[in-house]
Scaffold this active site. Sequence first.
Site, PDB file in Angstrom:
ATOM      1  N   LYS A  40       0.855  -1.198   0.000  1.00 42.67           N
ATOM      2  CA  LYS A  40       0.000   0.000   0.000  1.00 42.67           C
ATOM      3  C   LYS A  40       0.886   1.241   0.000  1.00 42.67           C
ATOM      4  CE  LYS A  40      -3.649  -2.771   1.921  1.00 42.67           C
ATOM      5  NZ  LYS A  40      -4.885  -2.874   2.679  1.00 42.67           N
TER       6      LYS A  40
ATOM      7  N   GLY B 207      -1.495  -7.797   3.140  1.00 40.04           N
ATOM      8  CA  GLY B 207      -1.339  -6.354   3.311  1.00 40.04           C
ATOM      9  C   GLY B 207      -0.407  -6.053   4.467  1.00 40.04           C
TER      10      GLY B 207
ATOM     11  N   GLU C 265     -10.761 -10.975  -1.904  1.00 35.90           N
ATOM     12  CA  GLU C 265     -10.531 -10.232  -0.662  1.00 35.90           C
ATOM     13  C   GLU C 265     -11.862  -9.691  -0.146  1.00 35.90           C
ATOM     14  OE1 GLU C 265      -6.251  -8.608  -0.274  1.00 35.90           O
ATOM     15  OE2 GLU C 265      -7.359  -7.217  -1.525  1.00 35.90           O
TER      16      GLU C 265
ATOM     17  N   GLU D 231      -9.799  -0.844  -2.018  1.00 31.47           N
ATOM     18  CA  GLU D 231      -9.537   0.559  -1.632  1.00 31.47           C
ATOM     19  C   GLU D 231      -9.641   1.474  -2.847  1.00 31.47           C
ATOM     20  OE1 GLU D 231      -5.861  -0.196   0.472  1.00 31.47           O
ATOM     21  OE2 GLU D 231      -7.016  -1.232   2.013  1.00 31.47           O
TER      22      GLU D 231
HETATM   23  P1  PGA Z   1      -4.548  -6.790   5.072  1.00 27.31           P
HETATM   24  O1  PGA Z   1      -4.751  -6.161   3.599  1.00 27.31           O
HETATM   25  O2  PGA Z   1      -3.730  -8.036   4.909  1.00 27.31           O
HETATM   26  O3  PGA Z   1      -3.844  -5.723   5.859  1.00 27.31           O
HETATM   27  O4  PGA Z   1      -5.922  -7.096   5.602  1.00 27.31           O
HETATM   28  C1  PGA Z   1      -4.959  -6.961   2.479  1.00 27.31           C
HETATM   29  C2  PGA Z   1      -5.166  -6.104   1.254  1.00 27.31           C
HETATM   30  O5  PGA Z   1      -5.812  -5.040   1.355  1.00 27.31           O
HETATM   31  O6  PGA Z   1      -4.685  -6.446   0.146  1.00 27.31           O
END
Ligand code: PGA
Length: 255
Positions: free
Chosen positions: A13, A236, A169, A99
């Site tokens: 991210k 993530g 996801e 997102e």
């Molecule tokens: P997370 O995020 O492992 O922090 O839950 C996963 C992602 O958004 O790809």
Amino acid sequence: MTHRPRVIIGNWKMHKSADEAKAFVRAFLAAFPWPAEAIVGLAVSFTLIAPVVKEATDSPLWIGAQNMNDASEGAFTGEIAGPMLKDAGASFVLLGHSERRRYYGEEDAFINRKVRQALACGIKPVLCVGETQEERSSQSTDRVLETQLTLGLSHVLPEEAEQLIVAYEPVWAIGQRESASREEIKQAHGHCRAILKELFGPAAADKIAILYGGSVSASNAKVLLGVDDVDGLLVGGASLCLENFLKIVNDSLLT
Ligand code: PGA
């Protein structure tokens, strides 16, 4: 059934400076037992792609981006094109991450144009799909997955399917303490696989890895990798910490 290699992708991210990213990759490559039967990738910020690709030269580590535009060039201030990512050394790109859908209003038709543009540029698209909590509560999970996969992969040819990766996801499981349950993941992955078979035919669909993402951690990775039809993980938060990411990757080799 085709043997699909395990795929573990870290999604950093909007995190890490170039120095931090290079140090991470250096230490990761020093600790990781290549050659291994798993594909490991890091989806990093645009500015990190070139330095991290350089750091990973001659290693099998995949470096990718987290988004791209659907046009190959043009007057789109602030955007980045597939050929630019390719030029920087990216080999894959996350597309349709929740997102992006949620904060930037990305819709399936736009995501589909990006998927096709990525394929045209020789960059592997990792198409992210998943339902919100509301959609799950109203029993719409199957329909949401059907819509996101069918529209997101429209006009993609069966012979291009090998280049694709799908990541399931569930939006409600991202950035939480707990992942979705094994049963929820098994059902959703089974459904995604069935949709891919309808879209591309069984032989081509069999080549597409389906990853699970959403609160994957060093402590649950092994269990998640044991779920039917889970070919790998999109990680993530836990991918930001070298120790955790290494543990997840190592677990993927043992499971
Ligand atoms: P997370 O995020 O492992 O922090 O839950 C996963 C992602 O958004 O790809």
